[in-house]
Write an enzyme that holds these catalytic residues in place. Structure first.
Site: not given
Ligand code: F6R
Length: 639
Positions: A162-164, A181
């Site tokens: 769950n990236e920004p 990432t």
């Protein structure tokens, strides 16, 4: 070195944080908690539903769980697991897949039933992914939800993938990976373009439903994002910060992961401190930067304005504190890293005698010596000391296939052109060339290719030694066995690694040792190399020559010591900086874009110069002499 004893009792953390001395202690704590849950559920005849993570953070936890299974009969019969994520697309048997990872580190060593293992499927056709994700969440629900979720944290602040930008209520879904990432994953995929740009991940909402969450983070590289996650405002800029809304999350970190927490970095902003010299230095340097004034110009009012009234009461007035810290910093500066002969050395970092020293520089990879302390190395040689360099690993993994191919082609052509055609020789090069033509992604190199890659780096290191004036017999290539796996992942250090260092130390009997002191990155090769040196020193510390030996730690390509930690600051003139640059240039296989650039687009020589200039600028701002560049060292004291 940073002392953690002085942190404030109060904190700005909004999630409970437990700080452990090292990774092992933190990991054992987490593993025990998991084991307790499994056993508790066993007694009740219920499933223990575990959410699991991959990556470097949980590896030691899995190791301890395996040990508990093998040595203390912990059974996984009642365990159901759901992994957080998987790259997409990804074949389960690929070395980089999370399926492979989980089997390698946990599942193959415990009695979990295969049908109880759930890992997002990276092989699905794209049109089936959405439904699959919904079913994944439903399946978790069907077991009554996750009893416990283990998490790592990415440097973007991601949990799972769950990236920004990921929302608090997000569900299991296909996502795009953040560039940072992808850079971090490059170490597993060899090249950035091979890293999948997408992944299937449990959503933040899915994770938040877990009854208990443990977030693990080790090492300095994680310290900034840990602070943001636990002290910052919760927001989707740092998805891990949403854990502040979870009722039952514990953050488990080691000393280095805690470095940026306010209670440790700037404890005077959080509460009362136990002031000692080290903490006073840190506070005054911090104050000088904040107030934008050199140390000797700081006034009582500056101390009061910046929350350091407490220090004034304890050690003031400002004048006294300023002088003490200033003098300390001034005494760290020396143009004589091997000691200044015939001079009073009571306030110098190194001893005057013996005037000519044997200096042994350990370089974890073949270029760390010149990148991190090339200016000091050149100065030691110029001052007539007997300088030895010990290259600890072959560094073969960091040579591009294409560069190795050029050398193999050259050797084959040279053998033909000069009619040196003994079958064995040319066959080796042909074999390497054929292997490279068909090499698959992530495939381990054949030994002959590894040899060529290692020799390329050896040749470069020797060229740099010649350039710096180090005598060739004093360049030692240790080829420590722990490194020789042919893979990014290395073996743990063993007796044989330590013995190699012991033998070299006994042979050289140095008056001073320089070593890469990257103690803050628990996973890196530098740390392993340092552990081997420390273990060797421990064995030899009662030898008379060892008792007289000073051990200086420099830091690798990525970071510098904090100013308040520095114990020897060696100024580098503009000409010396240029010589250092040329020494780094000898490492041609690492120029332009190296195989492992990290998340920094600058070349190694640029990083080194920027960093050495930054240190000099900071000394200058603090009111000390203005130099072009400074290399910095911390002394390791053994007893
Ligand atoms: C892995 C995962 C990721 C990692 C994170 C930290 O399943 O979901 O969120 O936990 O990227 O990775 P490491 O532990 O390798 O630093």
């Amino acid at each position: 070195m940073t002392n953690h004893i002085n942190f404030s009792e109060r904190s700005l953390e909004k999630i409970p944080v437990s700080i452990f001395e090292n990774v092992q202690e933190g990991a054992v704590f987490a593993a025990r908690k998991i084991a307790e849950l499994i056993q508790d559920k066993q007694q009740k005849g219920e499933w223990a539903v575990l959410g699991l993570a991959t990556g470097s953070s949980p590896i030691e936890v899995y190791k301890e769980l395996v040990r508990l299974h093998q040595e203390e009969n912990l059974s996984f019969e009642n365990v159901v697991t759901f992994n957080l994520d998987e790259y997409y697309p990804m074949q389960p048997d690929a070395l980089q897949s999370y399926v492979y990872f989980m089997h390698e580190h946990l599942f193959d060593h415990v009695n979990i039933k295969p049908e109880n293992i759930n890992i997002p499927d990276g092989t699905l056709p794209i049109q089936d992914v959405k439904q699959y994700c919904q079913d994944y969440d439903k399946k978790i629900e069907s077991y009554g939800g996750l009893d416990l979720q283990l998490l790592g944290i990415g440097r973007t602040g991601h949990i799972g993938f769950n990236e920004p930008g990921s929302k608090l209520d997000s569900v299991t879904r296909l996502v795009k990976l953040d560039h940072l990432t992808i850079t971090d994953a490059t170490k597993d995929f060899i090249k950035e373009e091979y890293v999948p740009s997408r992944a299937i991940t449990m959503g933040v909402g899915t994770i938040m439903k877990a009854k208990k969450i443990y977030l693990l983070a080790w090492g300095e590289a994680k310290s900034k994002i840990v602070k943001e996650a636990v002290e910052g405002e919760p927001s989707d800029d740092v998805p891990a910060s949403f854990l502040q809304f979870h009722e039952n999350t514990d953050v488990i970190i080691d000393n280095w992961g805690a470095l940026e927490l306010s209670k440790i970095k700037t404890p005077w902003l959080v509460g009362m401190c136990n002031w000692n010299d080290e903490l006073i230095r840190r506070a005054v340097i911090w104050l000088s930067e904040k107030a934008e004034k050199p140390i000797l110009k700081l006034t009582d009012d500056d101390y009061k304005d910046w929350e350091l009234r407490d220090l004034l009461v304890e050690a003031g007035p400002a004048y006294n504190i300023n002088i003490k810290v200033f003098n300390h910093l001034q005494h760290t500066i020396t143009g004589w890293p091997g000691g200044k002969p015939n001079s009073d050395d009571s306030n110098r970092p190194e001893r005057a005698n013996p005037a000519k020293k044997r200096s042994l520089i350990f370089s974890p990879h073949p270029d760390d010596d010149v990148i991190s302390m090339g200016g000091t190395l050149i100065r030691l040689v110029d001052h007539g000391h007997e300088v030895h360099v010990a290259y600890q690993t072959s560094g073969n993994i960091a040579v591009f296939d294409d560069d190795a191919r050029r050398f193999a082609d050259f050797m084959l052509d040279a053998a033909k052109a000069m009619d040196l055609n003994p079958q064995g020789t040319t066959n080796v090069y042909k074999k390497v060339i054929d292997f490279l033509k068909d090499k698959k992604l992530g495939e381990e190199d054949i030994p002959e290719l590894r040899k060529i890659k290692g020799l390329i780096r050896k040749g470069e290191a020797l060229a740099a030694c010649r350039f710096c004036g180090v005598e060739e017999p004093n360049a030692h290539f240790l080829n420590m066995p722990f490194y020789e796996t042919g893979q990014v992942r290395k073996k743990p250090i063993g007796e044989e690694d330590i013995n190699i260092i012991v033998e070299l130390l006994q042979e050289v009997k140095p008056h001073q040792i320089f070593a890469a002191g990257d103690l803050r990155d628990p996973h890196g090769t530098h740390k392993v190399c340092l552990d081997a040196i420390f273990a060797a020193i421990e064995q030899l510390k009662n030898e008379s020559w060892m008792k007289d030996c000073f051990v200086w730690l420099y830091r690798g390509a990525w970071h510098e010591w904090q100013i308040d930690e520095i114990e020897m600051a060696v100024p580098i003139s503009p000409e010396e900086l240029l010589r250092k640059r040329k020494a780094i240039f000898k490492h041609q296989s690492q120029k332009d874009t190296p195989v492992f650039p990290g998340n920094d687009s600058r070349e190694f020589w640029e990083r080194a110069e920027d960093r050495n200039r930054d240190t000099a600028k900071t000394y200058d701002r603090l009111g000390l002499t203005e130099y072009e560049a400074i290399e910095a060292f911390v002394r390791y004291k053994f007893d």
